[in-house]
Design an enzyme around this catalytic site. Structure first.
Site, mmCIF file in Angstrom:
data_model
loop_
_atom_site.group_PDB
_atom_site.id
_atom_site.type_symbol
_atom_site.label_atom_id
_atom_site.label_comp_id
_atom_site.label_asym_id
_atom_site.label_seq_id
_atom_site.Cartn_x
_atom_site.Cartn_y
_atom_site.Cartn_z
ATOM 1 C CB THR A 13 -0.919 -0.001 1.243
ATOM 2 O OG1 THR A 13 -1.692 -1.191 1.230
ATOM 3 C CG2 THR A 13 -1.830 1.208 1.263
ATOM 4 C CE LYS A 203 -0.327 4.815 13.624
ATOM 5 N NZ LYS A 203 -1.668 4.628 13.041
#
Ligand code: NAP
Ligand code: HSE
Length: 438
Positions: A13, A203
């Site tokens: 991707t 994250k």
């Protein structure tokens, strides 16, 4: 100017998105035209791909890429921990700068990688690792550097936000929406990382390290995903004037540090009720939004697409251009200045225990529909000095009632003690859900 050789590790991707930008430089920053794709590593050469890459630069051997003398910048977009981490280190030791979107590697091995990069005098840039296309890493690292940061929070997983938005708006099934998110290229190759919250925890660990200036022990972050979320809670939240979002929150802990000289931080990931008038409630689909609070800036919000081929490639190419721009200034490729302010730890931080986290809570209990049960629950909360914002009884079926409690801000240790006692009440059948609440 001599072309800057790029080696891509991965053509999925994100890799395809990056190759598309490099191969179509028209109308972009002129430096894009100076980039040349010299080598691309994939797992399977036979795979059908909707991008044309010359066979001569495709390989299944990533070592060929990280050791190729015609490549100056390695772009790691293969994902997973190994061999990605070892390849990053090999590339650094071969004197190449690295751009990576791999938050799983950076959250666990960022410090080691950063030390290797400093020793080798190269850059490792990670803009695409958090927030997809949103520029958030460089702003936290550089543009907000003059602030005393107090809190970083928000929606930092596109897949789960896409799933929650569609569950809420269309009432569709969790499994069907997850399949759509995978087809759209939002989800990790193992989507458990998205739905169990671990991608968001990676994250927030990275953002916290940059915002608060110390490396974060990723494994200490209490993490709850959306995989046990029931439609009934989405429904009750809506009735009470809230939406549900998977939030990642990191804030300076005000309680005194138990570890001398170390900054305690409360960091957690959890499905959270967000009031309908809160800006985060309007962040839908694959979008992410990150709020950074500090002194003197106040609050800033970063918003945009948090996953997907094009947006993530936009962030990867921004990093490539930053490095290519500096290399073009320095003929011998040795960087004497550091305009990108390489990530740096300047203090010790530690992640506070879950029981110390202070927040509002949503609790759903299943109880017998008998007189006095709400009173008994209220008494236990009162005994534990937990102040209740609201207590509501919802659907009553077969003598059962669903009771939803929203607390004011309390320490999680207090809540755990209260819930233990409530669970033992004869009228209470089970505690069906607990979540955060803004
Ligand atoms: P992906 O679609 O699964 O692509 C992975 C690519 O890496 C594939 O081309 C695969 O080859 C190749 N690959 C995997 N292991 C390899 C190995 N051992 N040797 C050689 N090639 C190998 O993954 P993605 O979605 O692009 O994600 C890549 C990275 O970006 C991950 O770290 C992810 O967390 C991060 N990221 C993704 C997004 C997103 O929206 N997807 C956003 C931000 C960050 P084949 O094609 O032959 O299978
Ligand atoms: N799987 C990740 C997400 C990709 O959905 O947010 C972007 O990091």
């Amino acid at each position: 100017m001599k072309k800057v050789g790029i080696g891509l590790l991965g053509l999925g991707t994100v890799g395809k998105g990056v190759a598309n930008i490099i191969n179509n430089p028209n109308d972009r920053h002129p430096l894009v035209g100076e980039l040349e794709l010299v080598g691309v590593a994939v797992r399977n050469l036979q795979k059908k791909r909707d991008i044309i890459i010359p066979d001569s630069i495709l390989t299944t051997n990533p070592i060929e890429i990280v050791t190729n003398p015609n490549i100056q910048i390695i772009v790691e977009v293969m994902g997973g921990i190994e061999p990605a981490k070892s390849l990053i280190i090999q590339a650094i030791r071969a004197g190449k700068s690295v751009v990576t979107a791999n938050k799983a590697v950076i959250a666990r091995h960022g410090e080691e990688i950063s030390n290797e990069a400093k020793a080798a005098g190269v850059y490792v840039l990670i803009e695409a690792a958090v927030g997809g296309g949103i520029p958030i890493i460089e702003p936290v690292k550089q543009s907000l550097g003059g602030n005393q940061i107090t809190k970083v929070s928000g929606i930092i997983n596109g897949t789960t936000n896409y799933i929650l938005s569609r569950m809420d708006k269309e009432g569709v099934d969790y499994a069907d929406v997850l399949k759509d998110a995978q087809e759209l290229g939002y989800a990790e190759s193992d989507p458990a990382a998205d739905v169990e919250g671990s991608d968001a925890a990676d994250k927030i660990a990275i953002l916290s390290g940059l915002a608060f200036g110390g490396s974060i022990n990723r494994s200490n972050i209490p993490t709850t995903g959306i995989n046990h979320l029931e439609a009934v809670d989405v429904n009750y939240a809506r009735k009470l004037g809230y939406g549900i979002k998977l939030l990642a929150i990191s804030e300076k802990d005000k309680s005194p540090s138990k570890t001398e000289g170390s900054q305690p931080l409360s960091i957690w990931v959890e499905p959270t009720l967000v009031p309908e008038d809160n800006p985060l409630a309007g962040v839908n689909g694959v979008n992410n939004a990150i709020l950074v609070e500090g002194n003197p800036i106040g609050q800033v919000m970063f918003f945009g697409p948090g996953a997907g081929s094009g947006p993530t490639a936009s962030a990867v190419v921004a990093d490539i251009l930053n490095i290519a721009g500096i290399q073009s200034m320095s003929e011998d490729n040795i960087f004497n200045l550091d305009p990108l302010l390489s990530a740096m730890s300047w203090r010790n931080c530690h992640v506070a225990e879950k029981k110390q986290i202070t927040k509002k809570n949503y609790i759903r209990l299943i109880a017998n529909d008998s007189p006095g049960v709400i009173g008994e629950i209220g008494t236990i909360f009162g005994k534990k000095k937990i102040s209740i914002e609201s207590i509501v009884q919802f659907d009553v079926t077969d003598e059962e009632a669903e009771i939803v409690v929203i607390t004011h801000k309390i320490q999680q240790g207090q809540l755990e003690e209260a819930l233990l006692e409530i669970k033992n009440l004869s009228q209470v059948k089970r505690i069906a859900a607990t979540m955060g609440c803004l």
